[in-house]
Design an enzyme around this catalytic site. Structure first.
Site, PDB file in Angstrom:
ATOM      1  N   LYS A  35      11.061  20.245  25.849  1.00 44.81           N
ATOM      2  CA  LYS A  35      12.027  19.409  26.576  1.00 44.81           C
ATOM      3  C   LYS A  35      12.409  18.190  25.738  1.00 44.81           C
ATOM      4  CE  LYS A  35       8.116  17.171  28.786  1.00 44.81           C
ATOM      5  NZ  LYS A  35       7.223  17.191  29.954  1.00 44.81           N
ATOM      6  N   ARG A 131       4.222  13.026  42.197  1.00 44.47           N
ATOM      7  CA  ARG A 131       5.544  12.869  41.593  1.00 44.47           C
ATOM      8  C   ARG A 131       6.410  14.057  42.003  1.00 44.47           C
ATOM      9  NH1 ARG A 131       6.019  13.043  35.104  1.00 44.47           N
ATOM     10  NH2 ARG A 131       5.438  15.172  35.583  1.00 44.47           N
ATOM     11  N   TYR A 260      16.480 -12.569  12.657  1.00 39.56           N
ATOM     12  CA  TYR A 260      17.087 -13.135  13.872  1.00 39.56           C
ATOM     13  C   TYR A 260      16.068 -13.927  14.682  1.00 39.56           C
ATOM     14  CZ  TYR A 260      21.300 -10.181  13.600  1.00 39.56           C
ATOM     15  OH  TYR A 260      22.470  -9.575  13.244  1.00 39.56           O
TER      16      TYR A 260
HETATM   17  C1  LIG Z   1       5.935  17.458  29.529  1.00 37.45           C
HETATM   18  C2  LIG Z   1       5.048  18.315  30.319  1.00 37.45           C
HETATM   19  C3  LIG Z   1       3.891  18.875  29.756  1.00 37.45           C
HETATM   20  C4  LIG Z   1       3.406  18.534  28.365  1.00 37.45           C
HETATM   21  O1  LIG Z   1       2.697  17.323  28.374  1.00 37.45           O
HETATM   22  P1  LIG Z   1       2.032  16.740  27.020  1.00 37.45           P
HETATM   23  O2  LIG Z   1       1.266  15.566  27.471  1.00 37.45           O
HETATM   24  O3  LIG Z   1       3.165  16.385  26.131  1.00 37.45           O
HETATM   25  O4  LIG Z   1       1.205  17.843  26.472  1.00 37.45           O
HETATM   26  C5  LIG Z   1       3.181  19.774  30.523  1.00 37.45           C
HETATM   27  N1  LIG Z   1       3.556  20.076  31.782  1.00 37.45           N
HETATM   28  C6  LIG Z   1       4.643  19.529  32.360  1.00 37.45           C
HETATM   29  C7  LIG Z   1       4.998  19.895  33.752  1.00 37.45           C
HETATM   30  C8  LIG Z   1       5.420  18.636  31.653  1.00 37.45           C
HETATM   31  O5  LIG Z   1       6.497  18.093  32.245  1.00 37.45           O
END
Ligand SMILES: *Cc1c(COP(=O)(O)O)cnc(C)c1O
Length: 368
Positions: A35, A131, A260
Site C-alpha cells: 500500500k 479502528r 532560515y
Molecule cells: C499496513 C498493514 C500491515 C503491515 O504493517 P507493518 O507494520 O508495516 O508490517 C498489516 N496489516 C494491515 C491490515 C495493514 O494495514
C-alpha cells in the site's frame, strides 16, 4: 550536470527481506503489504519483484490495485479496507482482488451483487485496536450470513495489533485472547479456512500470532518496526537509499548563524557543507540540528533548518570534504529510523512521503 538527488531502491534487498519473513514464519502464507506506493518504494516495481516470493499483495484501496494491474502484476491482491460501494466491489472482483469485509454495510454491498461465482472473504475483526473491524456482536451476525451464503467459498479471519512493536506491553497477548474468544463464539463451519493476524512486529516478536497468513509491510523494506534494537531486525537489509551531493562549502566564524530563522549558531569556527536535498524531495523539515548525515561515508550533523531544496551540515570534524562529494541521507548504513527519531516521527512516515522530484533508480545489488 543535473541535480544529483536520488532515491535508490534495491529490489534484491526486498527479496532478501521476504526470505526472512519465510524463515521466521515458515508454515504461513504471505500477504506482502505494498500500500501507499509500497511505502514510498514504488509499488509497481516492488510488486513485480515480489510476485514470485509471496502469495498475495495487500493494498489499501481499489485504485492502488488497478495501478498494479496496469503495470502487469498478476498475483491476487487483497483490498485491506475492502470496497466503498457495490460497483467498486464488482470492479475489484473482475480485477482478481480479494475483499475485506469490516462492516455490515460492506456485507450488504456484496449481497446486492447477487454473485454467481464463489469468492474468498477476509473478515476483519476488532480485537482491541478499535479502528476497523467487527465487534464481537456484529461478528456473530455477519459470520452467520457468510456461512450460509452460496457466493462465499471461504472466510479468512483477520485482525490487527495495536502494540506488537512494544515488547513490554501485554496488549498483544490480550488481543490474541480476545481473538480466541471471538473465534470460539462462532458456529463451527468448514468455511473458516484460515486466520491472519501478524504484521511485521508480530512476525518478528510474537510467533504465537503467526497462524496461516502473515502480513509483512515495513520489514520487507528493510526497516525495523521496533524503537529498540531487536535480533530479528538486524538481519533486514534497507531497500531505500536516499543520496545527494555536496554543492557548496564555506567556513563560518564563531557566533555566525546558518539557515532560515538563524536557528543554529556556530560555537567555533566551522566548515559548513551545503547539500542538495530538502523537504521538496522528502527530507523532513522537522529534522533538528544534530540529525546524523553521512558525507563521504562519515557521520556528521545537520545544522540549521531544513529548506525546500537544501540542507547544511557541519563537516568541521571530517577530513577534506569537497564539492561533489557523496552524501547518504539514509539507507543501508544510516538507518531511516535514526533520522526519523531526530525528526519526531518514524521510518514508516519518512519513506512513504518521498516526493517525485528526486531521480528514482531501481537496482538489484545481489550482495546479501
Ligand atoms: C499496513 C498493514 C500491515 C503491515 O504493517 P507493518 O507494520 O508495516 O508490517 C498489516 N496489516 C494491515 C491490515 C495493514 O494495514
Amino acid at each position: 550536470m543535473s541535480r544529483s538527488t536520488k532515491i535508490h531502491i534495491d529490489l534484491a534487498a526486498i527479496a532478501h527481506n521476504a526470505g526472512l519473513v519465510k524463515a521466521l514464519a515458515p508454515d504461513t502464507k504471505i500477504v506482502a503489504m505494498v500500500k501507499a506506493d509500497a511505502y514510498g518504494h514504488g509499488a509497481a516495481d516492488v510488486s513485480l519483484a515480489l510476485e514470485q516470493h509471496v502469495d498475495r499483495l495487500g493494498v489499501c484501496c481499489l485504485q492502488e490495485a488497478l495501478q498494479l494491474r496496469t503495470a502487469g502484476v498478476q498475483l491476487p491482491i487483497v483490498l485491506i479496507e475492502g470496497c466503498f460501494s457495490a460497483q467498486e466491489c464488482m470492479q475489484a472482483l473482475q480485477a482478481n482482488c480479494e475483499l475485506v469485509i469490516h462492516s455490515e454495510l460492506q456485507l450488504a454491498q456484496l449481497k446486492a451483487l447477487n454473485l454467481r461465482q464463489q469468492i474468498t472473504i477476509w473478515l476483519k475483526i476488532d480485537t482491541g485496536m478499535h479502528r476497523l473491524g467487527l465487534s464481537a456482536q456484529d461478528l456473530v451476525k455477519v459470520y452467520g450470513e457468510l456461512k450460509d451464503a452460496a457466493w462465499v467459498e471461504k472466510v479468512i479471519l483477520v485482525s490487527h495489533f495495536a502494540n506488537a512493536d512494544n515488547l513490554a506491553s501485554d496488549s498483544t497477548v490480550l488481543q490474541l485472547n480476545v481473538f480466541g474468544q471471538m473465534l470460539g463464539s462462532l458456529q463451527a463451519s468448514d468455511k473458516i479456512k484460515a486466520i491472519s493476524l501478524a504484521n511485521s512486529a508480530g512476525i518478528m516478536a510474537w510467533p504465537q500470532s503467526h497462524h496461516d497468513w502473515v502480513r509483512p509491510g515495513i520489514m520487507l523494506y528493510g526497516i525495523s518496526p521496533f524503537a529498540q534494537p531487536h535480533a530479528a531486525a538486524q538481519k533486514l537489509v534497507a531497500a531505500m537509499t536516499f543520496t545527494s551531493k555536496v554543492i557548496a562549502l564555506r567556513s563560518v566564524e564563531l557566533g555566525e548563524t546558518v539557515g532560515y530563522g538563524s536557528t543554529w549558531t556556530a560555537s567555533r569556527r566551522s566548515i559548513i557543507a551545503t547539500i542538495a536535498v530538502g523537504y521538496g524531495d522528502g527530507y523532513p523539515r522537522t529534522a533538528a540540528s544534530g540529525t546524523p548525515i553521512l558525507v563521504n561515508g562519515q557521520r556528521c550533523q545537520l545544522v540549521g533548518r531544513v529548506s525546500m531544496d537544501m540542507i547544511c551540515a557541519d563537516v568541521s570534524d571530517i577530513s577534506s570534504v569537497k564539492v561533489d562529494d557523496p552524501v547518504e541521507l539514509w539507507g543501508k548504513i544510516l538507518s531511516v529510523n535514526e533520522v526519523a527519531e531526530h525528526a519526531g516521527t518514524v521510518g514508516y512516515e519518512l519513506v512513504t512521503r518521498m516526493t517525485s522530484r528526486p531521480t528514482r533508480l531501481f537496482v538489484n545489488t545481489n550482495q546479501h
